[in-house]
Design a protein around this motif. Structure first.
Motif, PDB file in Angstrom:
ATOM      1  N   ARG A 143       5.133   1.840  -5.239  1.00 50.70           N
ATOM      2  CA  ARG A 143       5.299   2.332  -6.614  1.00 50.70           C
ATOM      3  C   ARG A 143       5.725   1.202  -7.539  1.00 50.70           C
ATOM      4  NH1 ARG A 143       8.261   3.715  -2.380  1.00 50.70           N
ATOM      5  NH2 ARG A 143      10.190   4.257  -3.486  1.00 50.70           N
ATOM      6  N   ASP A 164       1.204   3.997  -6.875  1.00 53.89           N
ATOM      7  CA  ASP A 164       1.543   4.731  -8.088  1.00 53.89           C
ATOM      8  C   ASP A 164       2.085   3.778  -9.143  1.00 53.89           C
ATOM      9  OD1 ASP A 164       0.938   7.096  -6.816  1.00 53.89           O
ATOM     10  OD2 ASP A 164       3.019   7.589  -6.337  1.00 53.89           O
ATOM     11  N   PRO A 203       0.843  -1.205   0.000  1.00 55.94           N
ATOM     12  CA  PRO A 203       0.000   0.000   0.000  1.00 55.94           C
ATOM     13  C   PRO A 203       0.874   1.249   0.000  1.00 55.94           C
ATOM     14  CG  PRO A 203      -0.860  -1.610   1.559  1.00 55.94           C
ATOM     15  CD  PRO A 203       0.467  -2.145   1.081  1.00 55.94           C
ATOM     16  N   GLY A 204       0.563   2.177  -0.899  1.00 56.72           N
ATOM     17  CA  GLY A 204       1.370   3.375  -1.025  1.00 56.72           C
ATOM     18  C   GLY A 204       2.661   3.171  -1.801  1.00 56.72           C
ATOM     19  N   PHE A 261      -6.138   1.545  -7.115  1.00 50.97           N
ATOM     20  CA  PHE A 261      -6.528   2.694  -6.295  1.00 50.97           C
ATOM     21  C   PHE A 261      -6.853   2.320  -4.861  1.00 50.97           C
ATOM     22  CE2 PHE A 261     -10.591   2.113  -8.831  1.00 50.97           C
ATOM     23  CZ  PHE A 261     -11.438   1.726  -7.785  1.00 50.97           C
ATOM     24  N   PHE A 262      -7.270   1.087  -4.605  1.00 52.84           N
ATOM     25  CA  PHE A 262      -7.498   0.702  -3.211  1.00 52.84           C
ATOM     26  C   PHE A 262      -6.186   0.612  -2.426  1.00 52.84           C
ATOM     27  CE2 PHE A 262     -11.782  -1.196  -4.373  1.00 52.84           C
ATOM     28  CZ  PHE A 262     -12.497  -0.227  -3.691  1.00 52.84           C
ATOM     29  N   LYS A 263      -5.079   0.431  -3.124  1.00 52.38           N
ATOM     30  CA  LYS A 263      -3.768   0.418  -2.474  1.00 52.38           C
ATOM     31  C   LYS A 263      -3.131   1.810  -2.400  1.00 52.38           C
ATOM     32  CE  LYS A 263      -1.873  -4.239  -2.985  1.00 52.38           C
ATOM     33  NZ  LYS A 263      -0.680  -5.015  -3.361  1.00 52.38           N
ATOM     34  N   ASN A 264      -3.778   2.816  -3.016  1.00 48.08           N
ATOM     35  CA  ASN A 264      -3.178   4.147  -3.076  1.00 48.08           C
ATOM     36  C   ASN A 264      -1.750   4.092  -3.629  1.00 48.08           C
ATOM     37  OD1 ASN A 264      -5.006   6.343  -1.649  1.00 48.08           O
ATOM     38  ND2 ASN A 264      -5.242   4.421  -0.515  1.00 48.08           N
TER      39      ASN A 264
END
Length: 335
Positions: free
Chosen positions: A251, A276, A248-249, A271-274
């Motif tokens: 890249r 990139d 999560p968060g 998008f649920f993991k936020n």
């Protein structure tokens, strides 16, 4: 001079060693007598016409090192007899975020380094790092700057982070492994070869998994946990596994897609993991200079798999096409 030209498409067999005139540098150009060149996968793609902006005939080769033997009348920062390495990214521009529309890569459409001599712009010539021999210096440029930008400029890697590098064995992947290790990241790898995974561990990887296994992604998660950063040149079906393996968060930085398009891409997994997903290709002049500085600071040496002569360029490209190499493939250029 001797040079390897591609005049028609059809694979490595269409490459021909010819005798042509030595080019003359003009204005802000520099003539370099090459000691070594190195192969990149783009060279093979070009022989089949699988590259944008095709223009023939051309001399392939993006990477090279050698001595300056002649300079144009407007050159100010380079001198005859300088020992240099070439930045193959031409006309990047002033914006470090992306290249401008005039950006090109040496070795098609601009004549490259599969030759005894090459002319390049003054701004693309850098001093050869003192700790590297000619062959190592020639192996570094294209794949090295690609790995540097993916890791640092786009990937923003930090000490202590977990970095996943799929497809270990290629030039970019190995350079990324070396650089990530140098700054204190924990690197994990994948490969279809258990031998390559073991070789990567010997170079500092914490572990790896053979992606031919049925549940390789779950096995890797059990070993690694989640990756803060994935450096991907593979694409294809495995990209969904890379999303699964990203923290999560975290890249994913993509620099290639050798396995083709990504099937059944499910956006909520992103998008649920936020997380990139960032694209990158090659690197700016600043990236190139910083990459050389990193190699000098940490006394890093490129991994060389195999060396051929200029006359053996067809065999060299076939060997690269087979994907058996672990490290760079180079061409020794004799007088």
């Amino acid at each position: 001079m001797k040079a390897v030209l591609l005049r028609e498409l059809g694979g490595p067999d269409k490459l021909k060693l010819e005798e042509i005139d030595i080019p003359k540098p003009r204005g802000k150009e520099v003539l370099i007598k090459l000691k070594y060149a190195a192969l990149n996968r783009r060279d093979v793609f070009i022989t089949y016409g699988l590259y944008p902006g095709m223009k023939l005939p051309t001399i392939l080769g993006s990477d090279g090192s050698g001595e300056v033997v002649e300079i144009g009348d407007e050159v100010t920062s380079v001198s005859i007899n300088d020992e240099v390495v070439i930045n193959p990214g031409l006309n990047w521009g002033d914006n470090d975020r992306f290249s401008n529309p005039e950006f090109q890569i040496l070795g098609m459409p601009v004549n490259g380094t599969y030759a005894q001599y090459v002319v390049v712009p003054e701004e693309n010539v850098y001093p050869k790092p003192n700790h590297l021999n000619w062959e190592e210096a020639a192996a570094l440029p294209l794949a090295g700057v690609t790995a540097y930008r993916a890791l640092f400029t786009r990937g923003e890697v930090q000490k202590g982070e977990k970095v996943l590098i799929p497809g270990i064995g290629s030039g970019v992947a190995l350079f990324a492994l070396q650089m990530a290790n140098a700054v204190g990241a924990d690197v994990y790898v994948t490969s279809s070869s258990d031998e390559k995974i073991e070789q990567a561990i010997q170079l500092g990887a914490k572990g790896g998994v053979n992606y031919k296994k049925e549940k390789w992604a779950k096995e890797l998660k059990n070993i690694m946990g989640f990756a803060d950063l994935v450096i991907d040149g593979v694409g294809g079906p495995s990209f969904n596994d890379f999303i699964y393996l990203t923290a999560p968060g975290g890249r994913i930085v993509s620099f290639g897609a050798t396995s083709g398009p990504i099937p059944e891409f499910v956006m909520p997994r992103v998008f649920f993991k936020n997380m990139d997903i960032r694209g990158t290709t090659m690197g700016s002049p600043r990236d190139f200079m910083n990459m050389l500085s990193l190699y000098e600071k940490h006394s890093l040496h490129p991994v060389i798999d195999r060396t051929y002569s200029l006359e053996e360029v067809k065999q060299a490209q076939v060997y690269m096409e087979e994907g058996k190499n672990f490290g760079k493939i180079t061409l020794k250029i004799e007088d």
